[in-house]
Design a protein around this motif. Structure first.
Motif, short mmCIF file in Angstrom:
data_model
loop_
_atom_site.label_atom_id
_atom_site.label_comp_id
_atom_site.label_asym_id
_atom_site.label_seq_id
_atom_site.Cartn_x
_atom_site.Cartn_y
_atom_site.Cartn_z
N PRO A 3 5.01 -64.45 -33.93
CA PRO A 3 4.75 -65.61 -34.78
C PRO A 3 4.53 -66.93 -34.04
O PRO A 3 4.06 -67.89 -34.63
N TYR A 4 4.83 -67.00 -32.74
CA TYR A 4 4.63 -68.22 -31.96
C TYR A 4 3.98 -67.88 -30.63
O TYR A 4 4.25 -66.82 -30.06
N ASP B 198 1.73 -71.61 -34.26
CA ASP B 198 2.49 -70.64 -35.06
C ASP B 198 1.52 -69.82 -35.89
O ASP B 198 0.33 -70.11 -35.97
N ASN B 199 2.04 -68.74 -36.51
CA ASN B 199 1.16 -67.83 -37.24
C ASN B 199 0.67 -68.40 -38.57
O ASN B 199 -0.07 -67.73 -39.28
N ASN B 200 1.06 -69.63 -38.91
CA ASN B 200 0.51 -70.31 -40.07
C ASN B 200 -0.63 -71.24 -39.69
O ASN B 200 -1.18 -71.95 -40.53
N ASN C 298 -0.32 -73.82 -37.56
CA ASN C 298 0.16 -75.14 -37.12
C ASN C 298 0.08 -75.20 -35.60
O ASN C 298 0.52 -74.28 -34.91
N ASP D 98 4.94 -79.30 -41.44
CA ASP D 98 3.78 -78.46 -41.70
C ASP D 98 2.82 -79.15 -42.64
O ASP D 98 3.20 -79.92 -43.52
#
Length: 124
Positions: A20-21, A34-36, A38, A123
């Protein structure tokens, strides 16, 4: 994410469900993802310790305790007011960085035990 300077790529990092990072370091320019999606980046002008040590992170409150698990393999455990918030490892033989995030505090652990941290925005 791919980084460019003067139209040329200088590298890429990838985050996803299994990892995830992700982070990279280009001569002190730390970039974390990050996996979103960001992304934050900052200049780390000074070395932030290496090997086993304890230090305060960029928020001035969170403490990182770095321990050596083996050659070029370190673990950092993070605490605030005595409460453990989490940990991250930077193992030899894989990616050279362990990366995590606690709220808006981004933390990058190098395989030599050095730590870079940054308080980023919330975020999007």
């Amino acid at each position: 994410m791919e980084g460019f300077t003067n139209g040329s790529s200088f590298g890429s990092i990838e985050a996803g469900p299994a990892k995830p990072y992700a982070a990279g370091n280009l001569n002190g320019l730390i970039t974390a993802l990050d996996n979103n999606g960001n992304v934050v980046s900052w200049i780390q002008r000074t070395s932030q310790g290496s090997g086993p040590h304890t230090q305060k992170l960029a928020d001035g409150k969170t403490v990182a305790k770095v321990s050596k698990l083996g050659p070029q393999h370190h673990k950092a455990t993070f605490s605030l007011g005595g409460d453990v918030l989490g940990s991250v490892e930077a193992p030899a033989g894989g990616t050279p960085y362990g990366v995590t995030r606690i709220g808006t505090l981004w933390i990058v652990l190098d395989i030599d035990g050095g730590i870079a941290s940054y308080v980023g925005p919330a975020d999007q």
